[in-house]
Write a protein that holds these residues in place. Structure first.
Motif, PDB file in Angstrom:
ATOM      1  N   SER A  69       0.733  -1.172   0.029  1.00 50.88           N
ATOM      2  CA  SER A  69      -0.063   0.034  -0.035  1.00 50.88           C
ATOM      3  C   SER A  69       0.927   1.330   0.008  1.00 50.88           C
ATOM      4  O   SER A  69       0.484   2.269  -0.688  1.00 50.88           O
ATOM      5  CB  SER A  69      -0.837  -0.188   1.158  1.00 50.88           C
ATOM      6  OG  SER A  69      -0.280   0.452   2.338  1.00 50.88           O
ATOM      7  N   SER A  70       1.879   1.237   0.708  1.00 49.17           N
ATOM      8  CA  SER A  70       2.781   2.493   0.660  1.00 49.17           C
ATOM      9  C   SER A  70       3.497   2.532  -0.810  1.00 49.17           C
ATOM     10  O   SER A  70       3.623   3.688  -1.069  1.00 49.17           O
ATOM     11  CB  SER A  70       3.922   2.267   1.715  1.00 49.17           C
ATOM     12  OG  SER A  70       4.961   1.174   1.192  1.00 49.17           O
ATOM     13  N   LYS A  71       3.763   1.566  -1.693  1.00 45.33           N
ATOM     14  CA  LYS A  71       4.234   1.692  -2.745  1.00 45.33           C
ATOM     15  C   LYS A  71       3.159   2.585  -3.631  1.00 45.33           C
ATOM     16  O   LYS A  71       3.400   3.342  -4.364  1.00 45.33           O
ATOM     17  CB  LYS A  71       4.477   0.349  -3.463  1.00 45.33           C
ATOM     18  CG  LYS A  71       5.501  -0.296  -2.935  1.00 45.33           C
ATOM     19  CD  LYS A  71       6.913   0.204  -3.403  1.00 45.33           C
ATOM     20  CE  LYS A  71       8.024  -0.409  -2.806  1.00 45.33           C
ATOM     21  NZ  LYS A  71       9.302   0.189  -2.801  1.00 45.33           N
ATOM     22  N   TYR A  72       1.895   1.759  -3.534  1.00 47.39           N
ATOM     23  CA  TYR A  72       0.912   2.371  -4.213  1.00 47.39           C
ATOM     24  C   TYR A  72       0.644   3.926  -3.797  1.00 47.39           C
ATOM     25  O   TYR A  72       0.465   4.999  -4.757  1.00 47.39           O
ATOM     26  CB  TYR A  72      -0.526   1.813  -4.065  1.00 47.39           C
ATOM     27  CG  TYR A  72      -0.563   0.695  -4.688  1.00 47.39           C
ATOM     28  CD1 TYR A  72      -0.260   0.372  -5.923  1.00 47.39           C
ATOM     29  CD2 TYR A  72      -1.194  -0.509  -4.203  1.00 47.39           C
ATOM     30  CE1 TYR A  72      -0.445  -0.843  -6.853  1.00 47.39           C
ATOM     31  CE2 TYR A  72      -1.212  -1.653  -4.782  1.00 47.39           C
ATOM     32  CZ  TYR A  72      -0.868  -1.818  -5.968  1.00 47.39           C
ATOM     33  OH  TYR A  72      -0.810  -2.973  -6.666  1.00 47.39           O
ATOM     34  N   LEU A  73       0.812   4.446  -2.604  1.00 54.00           N
ATOM     35  CA  LEU A  73       0.696   5.665  -2.242  1.00 54.00           C
ATOM     36  C   LEU A  73       1.776   6.549  -2.665  1.00 54.00           C
ATOM     37  O   LEU A  73       1.693   7.782  -3.181  1.00 54.00           O
ATOM     38  CB  LEU A  73       0.743   5.854  -0.610  1.00 54.00           C
ATOM     39  CG  LEU A  73      -0.346   5.550   0.213  1.00 54.00           C
ATOM     40  CD1 LEU A  73       0.029   5.648   1.629  1.00 54.00           C
ATOM     41  CD2 LEU A  73      -1.645   6.435  -0.093  1.00 54.00           C
ATOM     42  N   PHE A 106      -0.258  19.770  -2.842  1.00 53.22           N
ATOM     43  CA  PHE A 106      -0.404  19.457  -1.523  1.00 53.22           C
ATOM     44  C   PHE A 106      -0.640  18.027  -1.362  1.00 53.22           C
ATOM     45  O   PHE A 106       0.008  17.365  -0.612  1.00 53.22           O
ATOM     46  CB  PHE A 106      -1.498  20.343  -1.038  1.00 53.22           C
ATOM     47  CG  PHE A 106      -2.011  20.301   0.490  1.00 53.22           C
ATOM     48  CD1 PHE A 106      -1.090  20.734   1.412  1.00 53.22           C
ATOM     49  CD2 PHE A 106      -2.927  19.652   1.063  1.00 53.22           C
ATOM     50  CE1 PHE A 106      -1.298  20.457   2.852  1.00 53.22           C
ATOM     51  CE2 PHE A 106      -3.373  19.274   2.318  1.00 53.22           C
ATOM     52  CZ  PHE A 106      -2.399  19.816   3.211  1.00 53.22           C
ATOM     53  N   VAL A 107      -1.841  17.547  -2.031  1.00 59.62           N
ATOM     54  CA  VAL A 107      -2.203  16.189  -1.878  1.00 59.62           C
ATOM     55  C   VAL A 107      -1.078  15.181  -2.210  1.00 59.62           C
ATOM     56  O   VAL A 107      -0.747  14.235  -1.613  1.00 59.62           O
ATOM     57  CB  VAL A 107      -3.350  15.879  -2.794  1.00 59.62           C
ATOM     58  CG1 VAL A 107      -3.657  14.223  -2.886  1.00 59.62           C
ATOM     59  CG2 VAL A 107      -4.823  16.570  -2.244  1.00 59.62           C
ATOM     60  N   LEU A 123       3.108  11.384  -0.587  1.00 62.67           N
ATOM     61  CA  LEU A 123       4.657  10.995  -0.440  1.00 62.67           C
ATOM     62  C   LEU A 123       4.877  10.864   1.033  1.00 62.67           C
ATOM     63  O   LEU A 123       5.775   9.898   1.331  1.00 62.67           O
ATOM     64  CB  LEU A 123       5.408  11.869  -1.148  1.00 62.67           C
ATOM     65  CG  LEU A 123       5.343  11.538  -2.746  1.00 62.67           C
ATOM     66  CD1 LEU A 123       6.160  12.613  -3.269  1.00 62.67           C
ATOM     67  CD2 LEU A 123       5.703  10.268  -3.173  1.00 62.67           C
ATOM     68  N   ILE A 124       4.550  11.998   1.939  1.00 62.55           N
ATOM     69  CA  ILE A 124       4.969  11.811   3.229  1.00 62.55           C
ATOM     70  C   ILE A 124       4.428  10.652   3.998  1.00 62.55           C
ATOM     71  O   ILE A 124       5.205  10.016   4.655  1.00 62.55           O
ATOM     72  CB  ILE A 124       4.757  13.118   4.091  1.00 62.55           C
ATOM     73  CG1 ILE A 124       5.582  14.267   3.359  1.00 62.55           C
ATOM     74  CG2 ILE A 124       4.612  13.136   5.503  1.00 62.55           C
ATOM     75  CD1 ILE A 124       4.881  15.818   3.860  1.00 62.55           C
ATOM     76  N   MET A 125       3.319  10.138   3.548  1.00 59.05           N
ATOM     77  CA  MET A 125       2.547   9.125   4.117  1.00 59.05           C
ATOM     78  C   MET A 125       3.258   7.654   3.796  1.00 59.05           C
ATOM     79  O   MET A 125       3.807   6.817   4.793  1.00 59.05           O
ATOM     80  CB  MET A 125       0.926   9.141   4.020  1.00 59.05           C
ATOM     81  CG  MET A 125       0.345  10.160   4.913  1.00 59.05           C
ATOM     82  SD  MET A 125      -1.467  10.262   4.114  1.00 59.05           S
ATOM     83  CE  MET A 125      -1.938   8.553   4.336  1.00 59.05           C
ATOM     84  N   ASP A 131       9.317   3.405   6.343  1.00 55.30           N
ATOM     85  CA  ASP A 131      10.416   3.553   7.338  1.00 55.30           C
ATOM     86  C   ASP A 131      10.144   2.674   8.576  1.00 55.30           C
ATOM     87  O   ASP A 131      10.956   2.561   9.385  1.00 55.30           O
ATOM     88  CB  ASP A 131      10.423   5.081   7.898  1.00 55.30           C
ATOM     89  CG  ASP A 131      11.731   5.300   8.861  1.00 55.30           C
ATOM     90  OD1 ASP A 131      11.771   6.180   9.673  1.00 55.30           O
ATOM     91  OD2 ASP A 131      12.656   4.595   8.530  1.00 55.30           O
ATOM     92  N   LEU A 132       9.054   1.960   8.716  1.00 52.32           N
ATOM     93  CA  LEU A 132       8.647   0.943   9.663  1.00 52.32           C
ATOM     94  C   LEU A 132       9.655  -0.093   9.889  1.00 52.32           C
ATOM     95  O   LEU A 132      10.272  -0.767  10.371  1.00 52.32           O
ATOM     96  CB  LEU A 132       7.211   0.445   9.432  1.00 52.32           C
ATOM     97  CG  LEU A 132       6.297   1.185   9.560  1.00 52.32           C
ATOM     98  CD1 LEU A 132       4.917   0.613   9.258  1.00 52.32           C
ATOM     99  CD2 LEU A 132       6.023   1.811  11.201  1.00 52.32           C
TER     100      LEU A 132
END
Length: 77
Positions: free
Chosen positions: A15-19, A62-63, A68-70, A76-77
């Motif tokens: 999911s982070s890759k998709y984000l 902004f979005v 990207l920050i999310m 980073d987990l």
């Protein structure tokens, strides 16, 4: 128990890759709207295409940065 944690970690990474990809796409979309403000029609004399384009560009930027920050936060987990 460990298998469930591994599966959850894989899903979070996916999911982070998709984000990340979605954030980059939003940033790419914001570039032409920022540079070429004539792409949007004028609504009336008070709200010109430059105002509409700058708000749309600001929204996409902004979005994109928030996504990207999310995504980098989850990586980073």
């Amino acid at each position: 128990m460990m298998e469930a944690a591994k599966d959850r970690f894989k899903k979070m990474k996916k999911s982070s890759k998709y984000l990340m990809y979605t954030g980059i796409i939003f940033l790419i979309i914001s570039i032409p709207t920022f540079l070429d403000y004539n792409m949007f029609p004028t609504i009336n004399s008070n709200i010109g295409p430059h105002q509409l384009s700058s708000w749309i560009s600001f929204f996409f930027t902004f979005v994109g940065f928030i996504l990207l920050i999310m995504a980098f936060g989850e990586e980073d987990l």
